[in-house]
Design a protein around this motif. Sequence first.
Motif, PDB file in Angstrom:
ATOM      1  N   UNK A 143       0.691  -0.794   0.103  1.00 48.60           N
ATOM      2  CA  UNK A 143      -0.344  -0.059  -0.494  1.00 48.60           C
ATOM      3  C   UNK A 143       0.542   1.058   0.057  1.00 48.60           C
ATOM      4  N   UNK A 144       0.743   2.582  -0.408  1.00 52.63           N
ATOM      5  CA  UNK A 144       1.232   3.688  -1.061  1.00 52.63           C
ATOM      6  C   UNK A 144       1.392   4.507   0.484  1.00 52.63           C
ATOM      7  N   UNK A 145       2.350   4.489   1.394  1.00 53.14           N
ATOM      8  CA  UNK A 145       2.397   5.232   2.349  1.00 53.14           C
ATOM      9  C   UNK A 145       3.533   6.217   1.926  1.00 53.14           C
ATOM     10  N   UNK A 146       3.820   7.150   2.438  1.00 51.29           N
ATOM     11  CA  UNK A 146       4.826   8.215   2.913  1.00 51.29           C
ATOM     12  C   UNK A 146       6.165   6.984   3.110  1.00 51.29           C
ATOM     13  N   UNK A 147       6.815   7.126   2.664  1.00 49.25           N
ATOM     14  CA  UNK A 147       8.422   6.216   2.509  1.00 49.25           C
ATOM     15  C   UNK A 147       8.347   4.966   1.458  1.00 49.25           C
ATOM     16  N   UNK A 148       7.748   4.373   1.032  1.00 49.93           N
ATOM     17  CA  UNK A 148       7.406   3.416  -0.338  1.00 49.93           C
ATOM     18  C   UNK A 148       7.669   3.332  -1.719  1.00 49.93           C
ATOM     19  N   UNK A 149       8.824   2.541  -1.986  1.00 48.72           N
ATOM     20  CA  UNK A 149       8.935   2.396  -3.454  1.00 48.72           C
ATOM     21  C   UNK A 149       8.970   1.495  -3.746  1.00 48.72           C
ATOM     22  N   UNK A 150       9.028   1.798  -5.154  1.00 47.54           N
ATOM     23  CA  UNK A 150       8.658   0.945  -6.082  1.00 47.54           C
ATOM     24  C   UNK A 150       9.793   0.667  -7.081  1.00 47.54           C
ATOM     25  N   UNK A 180      -0.414   0.608  -6.522  1.00 47.86           N
ATOM     26  CA  UNK A 180      -1.485   0.622  -5.602  1.00 47.86           C
ATOM     27  C   UNK A 180      -2.166   1.398  -6.457  1.00 47.86           C
ATOM     28  N   UNK A 181      -3.608   1.323  -6.287  1.00 50.23           N
ATOM     29  CA  UNK A 181      -4.577   2.465  -6.499  1.00 50.23           C
ATOM     30  C   UNK A 181      -4.529   3.089  -5.286  1.00 50.23           C
TER      31      UNK A 181
END
Length: 135
Positions: A27-34, A101-102
Amino acid sequence: MKKLILFAALAFGFSWNSQAQQKEITPAKVGVQYGKKVDNSNAITVDKLEKSLETSAKFTGKVTGKVVEVCKKKGCYLTLERTGDKEPVMVRFTDYSYFVPTDLIGKNVVLDGYAKVKEATNEITFVADGVLVVK
């Protein structure tokens, strides 16, 4: 022998499909990388990207902006907001090697990759090696 080969092929297909379905996108949270690791240093805004592309055919580097759309099917692209009534920046991912993620919609991100303008439509496209959620 043919039945054995067919059975092995079907078993491999089901195994591969279930593994692909089990891989969930964080899930998209601050600090997550893709994708490839990205930091937010030296990132320019979408407006500055647009200005840069007025004088150069291609931009390579980092861009920051607000996500306004994500592919609903499997997160295979996103778009970044542009000011005014201009088309959003279309962002695809290098070799479709990762997805987002959406719930990334409405978040601010930093992308690292390259951009160019489709002259006929004045549409900016960006190919991202990586995405970092920053807000």
